[in-house]
Design a protein around this motif. Sequence first.
Motif, short mmCIF file in Angstrom:
data_model
loop_
_atom_site.label_atom_id
_atom_site.label_comp_id
_atom_site.label_asym_id
_atom_site.label_seq_id
_atom_site.Cartn_x
_atom_site.Cartn_y
_atom_site.Cartn_z
N THR A 140 -62.75 -63.72 -15.72
CA THR A 140 -61.54 -62.90 -15.67
C THR A 140 -61.90 -61.65 -14.88
OG1 THR A 140 -60.82 -63.69 -17.84
CG2 THR A 140 -59.79 -61.67 -17.01
N PRO A 141 -61.51 -61.59 -13.61
CA PRO A 141 -62.03 -60.53 -12.75
C PRO A 141 -61.46 -59.16 -13.08
CG PRO A 141 -60.42 -61.84 -11.57
CD PRO A 141 -60.64 -62.52 -12.89
N THR A 142 -62.30 -58.15 -12.92
CA THR A 142 -61.86 -56.78 -13.02
C THR A 142 -61.16 -56.38 -11.72
OG1 THR A 142 -63.90 -55.89 -12.10
CG2 THR A 142 -63.84 -56.25 -14.49
N LYS A 143 -60.57 -55.20 -11.73
CA LYS A 143 -59.90 -54.69 -10.54
C LYS A 143 -60.87 -54.66 -9.36
CE LYS A 143 -57.52 -50.53 -8.82
NZ LYS A 143 -58.46 -50.22 -7.72
N LEU A 144 -62.07 -54.12 -9.55
CA LEU A 144 -63.02 -54.01 -8.45
C LEU A 144 -63.57 -55.37 -8.03
CD1 LEU A 144 -64.99 -50.74 -9.29
CD2 LEU A 144 -63.56 -51.18 -7.28
N GLU A 145 -63.67 -56.30 -8.96
CA GLU A 145 -64.10 -57.65 -8.57
C GLU A 145 -63.03 -58.32 -7.71
OE1 GLU A 145 -67.14 -58.72 -12.26
OE2 GLU A 145 -65.01 -59.24 -12.41
N PRO A 201 -72.37 -56.97 -6.78
CA PRO A 201 -72.78 -55.61 -6.41
C PRO A 201 -71.63 -54.62 -6.52
CG PRO A 201 -73.68 -57.19 -4.84
CD PRO A 201 -72.73 -57.96 -5.72
N GLY A 202 -71.89 -53.49 -7.12
CA GLY A 202 -70.90 -52.44 -7.24
C GLY A 202 -69.96 -52.66 -8.40
N ALA A 203 -69.17 -53.71 -8.34
CA ALA A 203 -68.18 -53.97 -9.38
C ALA A 203 -68.83 -54.16 -10.75
CB ALA A 203 -67.34 -55.19 -9.02
N SER A 204 -69.99 -54.81 -10.78
CA SER A 204 -70.62 -55.08 -12.07
C SER A 204 -71.25 -53.84 -12.70
CB SER A 204 -71.67 -56.20 -11.92
OG SER A 204 -71.03 -57.45 -11.74
N LEU A 205 -71.55 -52.83 -11.90
CA LEU A 205 -72.00 -51.59 -12.52
C LEU A 205 -70.87 -51.01 -13.37
CD1 LEU A 205 -74.14 -49.40 -12.93
CD2 LEU A 205 -73.16 -48.20 -10.97
N HIS A 206 -69.64 -51.11 -12.89
CA HIS A 206 -68.50 -50.63 -13.67
C HIS A 206 -68.34 -51.44 -14.95
CE1 HIS A 206 -66.61 -47.77 -10.76
NE2 HIS A 206 -67.43 -48.42 -9.94
N ARG A 207 -68.59 -52.74 -14.88
CA ARG A 207 -68.59 -53.53 -16.13
C ARG A 207 -69.64 -53.01 -17.10
NH1 ARG A 207 -66.33 -58.69 -17.10
NH2 ARG A 207 -65.29 -59.68 -15.31
N GLU A 208 -70.83 -52.72 -16.58
CA GLU A 208 -71.90 -52.23 -17.44
C GLU A 208 -71.53 -50.88 -18.07
OE1 GLU A 208 -75.72 -52.12 -19.35
OE2 GLU A 208 -74.54 -53.75 -18.45
N LEU A 209 -70.87 -50.01 -17.31
CA LEU A 209 -70.46 -48.71 -17.85
C LEU A 209 -69.48 -48.91 -19.00
CD1 LEU A 209 -69.97 -46.66 -14.54
CD2 LEU A 209 -72.01 -46.84 -15.99
N ASN A 210 -68.56 -49.85 -18.87
CA ASN A 210 -67.65 -50.16 -19.97
C ASN A 210 -68.41 -50.70 -21.17
OD1 ASN A 210 -64.47 -50.11 -19.29
ND2 ASN A 210 -65.63 -50.48 -17.41
N THR A 211 -69.43 -51.51 -20.92
CA THR A 211 -70.23 -52.07 -22.01
C THR A 211 -70.97 -50.96 -22.76
OG1 THR A 211 -70.49 -54.18 -20.86
CG2 THR A 211 -72.10 -53.67 -22.57
N LEU A 212 -71.49 -49.98 -22.03
CA LEU A 212 -72.19 -48.86 -22.67
C LEU A 212 -71.24 -48.06 -23.55
CD1 LEU A 212 -74.46 -47.66 -19.72
CD2 LEU A 212 -75.18 -48.88 -21.80
#
Length: 471
Positions: A313-318, A382-393
């Motif tokens: 389920t892709p995020t906006k940045l993905e 790259p890039g988009a998944s860092l935002h996923r990680e920030l949400n996870t934190l």
Amino acid sequence: MFRSAMVLCITLCLTACGNNTPGVALQVQSSADTPILIRNVSVFYPSQLQLIPAQDVLIKDGKIHQIETTDSLTAPIDASIIEAQGQTLLPGLIDMHAHINIPTGPPWEFAFPDPEANLRAYLYAGVTTVFDPGDSSDDAYERRAATADGSLLGPRIYTAGRIVTHPHGHPRTRIQELAPWWIRWYLEPRIGSPVANENQAQAVVNDRAGAGADAIKIVIDQIPLDAASLNTELSSAIVKQATQRGLRAVAHIGTTSDAIAAADAGVAMWIHGVYKERIPDELISKLVAYNIPMIPTSEVFDRYGRTTLGPITPTKLERETVPQSVLTSFYPLPADFDPGPFRSWGELMASTIDVRRDNVARLHQAGMLLFAGSDAQSGVFPGASLHRELNTLVSAGMSPAEVIRSATSDPAQYLTQSMSPKFGVMRVGAQADLLLVDGDPTQDIRQLAEIREVIIGGRRIKRQAVTNPTP
């Protein structure tokens, strides 16, 4: 002669068979010679966890020149003006576990990496600095120099070059078990440097130091679960040699005992959190007492844990950075795809998602310094998944402001070994690597994906997303 011909044939085949779908496009909208005035913006100072509204920020010669109350600054006659009411300005993000030279499609679709496309994707998502602890290519240091002098558009790069590992350890096991037979011999010596004795440890570290590595990464973890890993003796020898060469060693870990073994060997950072098991309550304080920062990278393990549960389920940045054909290629898994010994590892990842959140929450509460990192690879973009990680934190209990600090000023201090880094901070005289977003990400971390401007070295970057169908 035959070997050279084979290498040429393989290279051509990989190029042809790789995923050549175009990624995001970037171009410099204004150079560092053009001043930029950002008006009426809220400025976030991550070191102080402080958001100050109604500020004007003047950027000149690639640096933050002035920060004053709105209407206190006069725009230079040639300035580029950005009206930013209702927006937040903060330092560009730092991904402390990036990978530049890696394909991100599914493992059953063998593809050649596109480092320049990956760099563009990082920058598109507001990532202006990366630490790559495992670049297997021969031109990692040349790419670092090219982004530094501006000849290659991308984030600032810190790199460890090739990973140092056991001959039958991660990540070499991925090639040994999953790569097609016809390419295995070519990839295996490039994916990670094997070390079986102290002489080899010394030689590998000297090679990295001579090439200009920013760190040495070692692997103290077992992927798959029955793989080999570096023992205490070899780990200590590598760290000792790295220290003698003026380099810090960082360690990929998986379990609590891995973390302790790495710390006792003298590493300066834990790459990944304890992701395979719940850290015993009585050992939380022991880990914190080592005073070693940790990069949890929970999202990458969660991603493998979700592999069989359904499509991405892709995020906006993905959606903006990853072609739809790639996003839909991960599910369903091909009937003939056999993960072999990695199956049990994947099942463990699926059963420990909540465990990883719990570990991060307890370590954070106990005072451990945590950095944000994504670990780009198959399905981790790259890039988009860092935002996923920030949400996870955030879901693990860190406040949005603390999470932003974990991706800006804190890692900047680590990378520069300075309490006053020239990037990752909002300070007059600092490098103008900046991110302008709608709304207030200190209240809702998802606002970091609502990007209005990316500025790197004082250059405004025009971002063009991939062309995907409207969701």
